[in-house]
Design an enzyme around this catalytic site. Structure first.
Site, PDB file in Angstrom:
ATOM      1  N   HIS A 165      24.409 -62.579  12.060  1.00  0.00           N
ATOM      2  CA  HIS A 165      25.657 -63.082  11.474  1.00  0.00           C
ATOM      3  C   HIS A 165      25.361 -63.977  10.265  1.00  0.00           C
ATOM      4  O   HIS A 165      25.673 -63.609   9.143  1.00  0.00           O
ATOM      5  CB  HIS A 165      26.545 -63.809  12.484  1.00  0.00           C
ATOM      6  CG  HIS A 165      26.881 -63.005  13.681  1.00  0.00           C
ATOM      7  ND1 HIS A 165      27.497 -61.766  13.596  1.00  0.00           N
ATOM      8  CD2 HIS A 165      26.684 -63.225  15.007  1.00  0.00           C
ATOM      9  CE1 HIS A 165      27.662 -61.266  14.809  1.00  0.00           C
ATOM     10  NE2 HIS A 165      27.178 -62.131  15.688  1.00  0.00           N
ATOM     11  N   ASP A 196      27.205 -54.863  17.663  1.00  0.00           N
ATOM     12  CA  ASP A 196      27.459 -56.111  18.371  1.00  0.00           C
ATOM     13  C   ASP A 196      28.289 -55.905  19.636  1.00  0.00           C
ATOM     14  O   ASP A 196      27.795 -55.397  20.631  1.00  0.00           O
ATOM     15  CB  ASP A 196      28.104 -57.102  17.414  1.00  0.00           C
ATOM     16  CG  ASP A 196      28.094 -58.536  17.933  1.00  0.00           C
ATOM     17  OD1 ASP A 196      27.758 -58.754  19.110  1.00  0.00           O
ATOM     18  OD2 ASP A 196      28.431 -59.452  17.168  1.00  0.00           O
TER      19      ASP A 196
END
Length: 463
Positions: A276, A327
């Protein structure tokens, strides 16, 4: 499925760009032994129907979370956020057993293969039973993930997660996190137990300190030293700077934002994947990029959770590498991750074709090559595309797909990423030279889907 050890393609996307008349050969281990362009097909040689593109490494996956996709899309409080979503995720995580985890992961990995991912980095933190006790038979959850990957035929980088605290400064873990917890010695024992299993199926083992809020500094240093003793080249992945609150809490704890703290207190380098890394200052972004670490971007999940947008301009200014992951799997489609990344940049810059560059003006080509290279580095595996010594992981675009038909190869890839209306334009997928998807379908699709549906039905009933 039977598979040839050689294949000819009219067009293939090599690391330096598109090439015509490409012959590929690979050995019994699925490693490329020949990549030659400007060739003609030989008599009896297999020929690809459409352009060949390197398989995409998925550099960030929480497999069990596929089991509750769609079940958190309702307002639970006045202002929903990542933090309220996390509480719902904990509830789901508290109910899944190893058999259910294997069924979810098998279906997910089938989906990934059909969608153009040929390997996955599994950020695995669901370790213990529902009461937080280790399973009597050993690392049952991790072994379930490995079995699922082997059965589906996807390449695996397993990243057991070290998780110890609920917040910065070693705050005690909460009840929802009890299945995730390991002390540092326990984590190192787990790594030693899992390494031969990973090696036996051609996978790779690394470590994932969950985040700076979940791993105190002394534990982080001790775990990294233990990992180095086991494998000094093993990949290291960490969630970092995903949420503004995380950044604010880290500053309150240490006086530094999380990426800066990590750069100053850990040996961040090419083995690392910063997952991220959404909220960084310009200086942090440049310094992190120049460290050689890979930015692990998950655009559809980051959008689903309201994380924010990555500072790609500064990352590229520092020659930073990046890759994509699915994810929490609200979307399982490699092309769609690239599309969302590019569209987010277009919205913030009010420009088009932002991720193209001088070498590759076609944005889909430029993004695919960059994401494959960065994903391979993060995976710690030889899956970096069409080059001798790399694994024969690749896909064949479907030249008969309505969005692709009649186009040149480079435009077929562009249409796949930006114009296929999210239906699959992938005809075939090979992993280590083995044909795993044919006519857009994996051999396990029906049985794996049925098992997944049964697990999800049980999870919904138990809510």
């Amino acid at each position: 499925m039977n598979h040839p050890s050689t294949l000819w393609a009219a067009d293939a996307l090599l690391p330096e760009g598109w090439a015509r008349g490409v012959t590929l050969s690979w050995d019994g281990q699925g490693r490329l032994t020949r990549v030659s362009s400007g060739t003609a097909p030989e008599p009896g040689q297999g020929q690809a129907a459409g352009p060949l593109v390197p398989g995409m490494p998925n550099l960030h996956s929480h497999a069990f979370q596929r089991g509750f996709c769609g079940l958190t899309e309702y307002r639970a409080q006045a202002a929903d956020s990542f933090w309220s979503w996390r509480e719902l995720m904990y509830r789901c995580a508290g109910r899944i057993d190893p058999e259910q985890a294997e069924a979810i992961a098998t279906w997910l990995y089938v989906e990934m293969l059909e969608a153009g991912y040929t390997s996955v980095c599994e950020f695995h933190y669901l370790h213990h039973d529902a009461d937080g006790r280790p399973y009597a038979q050993g690392p049952e959850m991790a072994l379930a993930i490995l079995r699922a990957a082997e059965r589906a035929g996807i390449g695996m980088t397993l990243l057991p997660v070290l998780y110890q605290s609920s917040g910065f400064g070693g705050a005690a873990a909460n009840e929802g996190q009890r299945r995730f917890l390991h002390d540092t010695d326990g984590m190192l024992r787990l790594l030693y137990a899992l390494k031969p299993v990973c090696d036996a199926q051609g996978g790779r083992l690394g470590l994932a300190p969950h985040s700076l809020r979940a791993v105190p500094p002394a534990s982080l240093a001790e775990a990294l030293a233990g990992l180095d003793a086991l494998d000094p080249t093993a990949p290291i992945h960490i969630h970092i700077a995903e949420q503004v609150k995380e950044v604010e809490d880290c500053i309150a704890w240490s006086g530094l934002p999380p990426v800066r703290w990590l750069l100053e207190h850990a040996p961040v380098g090419p083995r690392w994947c910063l997952v991220h890394a959404t909220h960084m200052t310009s200086d942090e972004t440049l310094d992190a990029a120049r460290s050689g670490a890979v930015a692990g971007l998950c655009p559809t999940t980051e959008a689903n959770l309201g994380d924010g947008l990555f500072d790609m301009a500064n990352w590229r200014a520092g020659d930073g590498r990046w890759g994509v992951g699915s994810d929490s799997h609200s979307t399982v489609n490699a092309a769609e991750e690239l599309q969302w990344l590019e569209y987010g940049l277009r919205l913030t810059t009010r420009q088009r074709n932002v991720m193209a560059d001088a070498a590759q003006p076609h944005v889909a080509t430029a993004m695919t090559l960059a994401a494959v290279a960065g994903g391979a580095q993060a995976a710690g595996r030889a899956v970096a595309g069409f080059a001798v010594g790399q694994q024969a992981d690749f896909l064949e675009l479907d030249p008969g797909h309505v969005a692709l038909a009649g186009l040149p190869a480079q435009d077929m890839l562009s249409a796949h990423v930006f114009g296929s209306h999210r239906t699959s334009a992938i005809g075939k997928v090979w992993v280590a030279g083995r044909l795993r998807v044919q006519e857009g379908r994996h051999a396990l699709r029906d049985s794996a889907a049925a098992a997944f549906v049964e697990v999800r039905r049980a999870l919904v009933t138990d809510r």
